[in-house]
Design an enzyme around this catalytic site. Sequence first.
Site, PDB file in Angstrom:
ATOM      1  N   ALA A 269      -5.454  -4.782  10.664  1.00  0.00           N
ATOM      2  CA  ALA A 269      -5.051  -5.902   9.789  1.00  0.00           C
ATOM      3  C   ALA A 269      -5.789  -5.689   8.475  1.00  0.00           C
ATOM      4  O   ALA A 269      -6.940  -6.081   8.327  1.00  0.00           O
ATOM      5  CB  ALA A 269      -5.407  -7.250  10.409  1.00  0.00           C
ATOM      6  N   MET A 270      -5.116  -5.010   7.566  1.00  0.00           N
ATOM      7  CA  MET A 270      -5.706  -4.688   6.257  1.00  0.00           C
ATOM      8  C   MET A 270      -5.578  -5.870   5.302  1.00  0.00           C
ATOM      9  O   MET A 270      -6.403  -6.040   4.403  1.00  0.00           O
ATOM     10  CB  MET A 270      -4.998  -3.477   5.632  1.00  0.00           C
ATOM     11  CG  MET A 270      -4.971  -2.250   6.508  1.00  0.00           C
ATOM     12  SD  MET A 270      -6.619  -1.549   6.606  1.00  0.00           S
ATOM     13  CE  MET A 270      -6.389  -0.290   7.833  1.00  0.00           C
ATOM     14  N   GLY A 271      -4.500  -6.620   5.466  1.00  0.00           N
ATOM     15  CA  GLY A 271      -4.260  -7.763   4.567  1.00  0.00           C
ATOM     16  C   GLY A 271      -3.547  -7.393   3.290  1.00  0.00           C
ATOM     17  O   GLY A 271      -3.762  -8.023   2.246  1.00  0.00           O
TER      18      GLY A 271
ATOM     19  N   GLY B 219       7.384   4.294  15.208  1.00  0.00           N
ATOM     20  CA  GLY B 219       6.581   3.588  16.210  1.00  0.00           C
ATOM     21  C   GLY B 219       6.124   4.582  17.261  1.00  0.00           C
ATOM     22  O   GLY B 219       6.871   4.889  18.191  1.00  0.00           O
ATOM     23  N   GLY B 220       4.922   5.149  17.058  1.00  0.00           N
ATOM     24  CA  GLY B 220       4.325   5.984  18.094  1.00  0.00           C
ATOM     25  C   GLY B 220       4.810   7.411  18.165  1.00  0.00           C
ATOM     26  O   GLY B 220       4.577   8.089  19.162  1.00  0.00           O
TER      27      GLY B 220
ATOM     28  N   LYS C  19       2.034   2.553  -0.081  1.00  0.00           N
ATOM     29  CA  LYS C  19       1.472   1.310   0.456  1.00  0.00           C
ATOM     30  C   LYS C  19       2.324   0.158  -0.084  1.00  0.00           C
ATOM     31  O   LYS C  19       2.874   0.252  -1.189  1.00  0.00           O
ATOM     32  CB  LYS C  19       0.003   1.189  -0.023  1.00  0.00           C
ATOM     33  CG  LYS C  19      -0.703  -0.092   0.394  1.00  0.00           C
ATOM     34  CD  LYS C  19      -1.007  -0.147   1.872  1.00  0.00           C
ATOM     35  CE  LYS C  19      -1.621  -1.500   2.277  1.00  0.00           C
ATOM     36  NZ  LYS C  19      -1.477  -1.770   3.727  1.00  0.00           N
TER      37      LYS C  19
ATOM     38  N   ASN D  96       9.143  -4.786   2.613  1.00  0.00           N
ATOM     39  CA  ASN D  96       8.284  -5.117   3.751  1.00  0.00           C
ATOM     40  C   ASN D  96       8.555  -6.562   4.151  1.00  0.00           C
ATOM     41  O   ASN D  96       8.010  -7.506   3.582  1.00  0.00           O
ATOM     42  CB  ASN D  96       6.812  -4.904   3.382  1.00  0.00           C
ATOM     43  CG  ASN D  96       5.884  -5.183   4.564  1.00  0.00           C
ATOM     44  OD1 ASN D  96       6.284  -5.816   5.541  1.00  0.00           O
ATOM     45  ND2 ASN D  96       4.648  -4.719   4.464  1.00  0.00           N
TER      46      ASN D  96
ATOM     47  N   CYS E  78       5.256  -7.212   7.962  1.00  0.00           N
ATOM     48  CA  CYS E  78       3.813  -7.232   8.247  1.00  0.00           C
ATOM     49  C   CYS E  78       3.526  -8.405   9.183  1.00  0.00           C
ATOM     50  O   CYS E  78       3.921  -9.540   8.887  1.00  0.00           O
ATOM     51  CB  CYS E  78       3.024  -7.372   6.944  1.00  0.00           C
ATOM     52  SG  CYS E  78       1.256  -7.569   7.238  1.00  0.00           S
TER      53      CYS E  78
END
Length: 304
Positions: free
Chosen positions: A70-72, A241-242, A45, A125, A128
């Site tokens: 949207a975990m933040g 992505g997917g 994470k 990151n 986000c």
Amino acid sequence: MAELTVDIAGIRLQNPFILASGIWGETGATLARALRAGAGAVVTKSIGLEPRAGYPNPTIVEVPCGFVNAMGLPNPGIEAYKEELEEALKPGKPVVGSIFGANASEFTSLARKMESFGVHALELNLSCPHAKGYGAQLGQDPDITKKITASVKAAVRIPVVVKLTPNVSSIATIGKAAESGGADAIAAINTLKGMTIDLELGRPVLSHGTGGYSGPGIKPVGVACVYDLFEAVKIPIIGMGGISTGEDAAEYLLAGATALQVGSVVYKKRDRTFTHLSRELSHFLSSHHYKSARALTGKAHGRS
Ligand code: SIN
């Protein structure tokens, strides 16, 4: 049997499938579980300097062809994450430490700490799509991307991967900025900015309003981004992505990816994710007379 081993930024993976950041990544035990279940590597994470609670619920909603979340950026803070990494490193397979900060100095402190905890590589990151002052708000600017990457690179010896946002007019420009800052690899793509509205309440479903859309619905966007990046940069690309089948994986490799990350599919296939994907990719390679996953990288560009 076709060869699934790949090398990315000097790190050897048993297969190209890497657990993406944010999926099972808040504890070392779940990261270790993914590695024991066959993941080629895992990404933690995203971890910041201080503990962060994240947004209130609801933070994730299933939509047709994927999820909006949207975990933040919830996380226990870098100091507390040391013991999670001890657990994650136990299977002896590659662990990538994902970090987020508000500027080059925060990223650099986090990078030094993560390296000292024993991770094999870092993922920055810069993507986000909804955290004020973090993620894409930095990574949409090529100068900031270059500056943060260069600052981290100067501070650590392990490889540095920059995770890019698709929410830009030219992902190739941002990829080139990361490369000129010294990035060893690029991961693309993070989620697309998205929203879903509850028709009865007349309000956005997620507490934060907007979130990031992931899952099969974004695959054509991810494949196009990887294709464009392959034309623009020389460093390896980790495509994502997917991806939910071996054929999806093959498509990303053909577009130019060297390795792959998977996220949303883990909610469906859980521990079976990595063995299923490896078996399906292997079947695709053999049935199309490719000797290895490596042989597929960039083939769609028709250069050889
Ligand atoms: C989140 O924690 O809300 C998601 C992080 C990301 O999209 O990078």
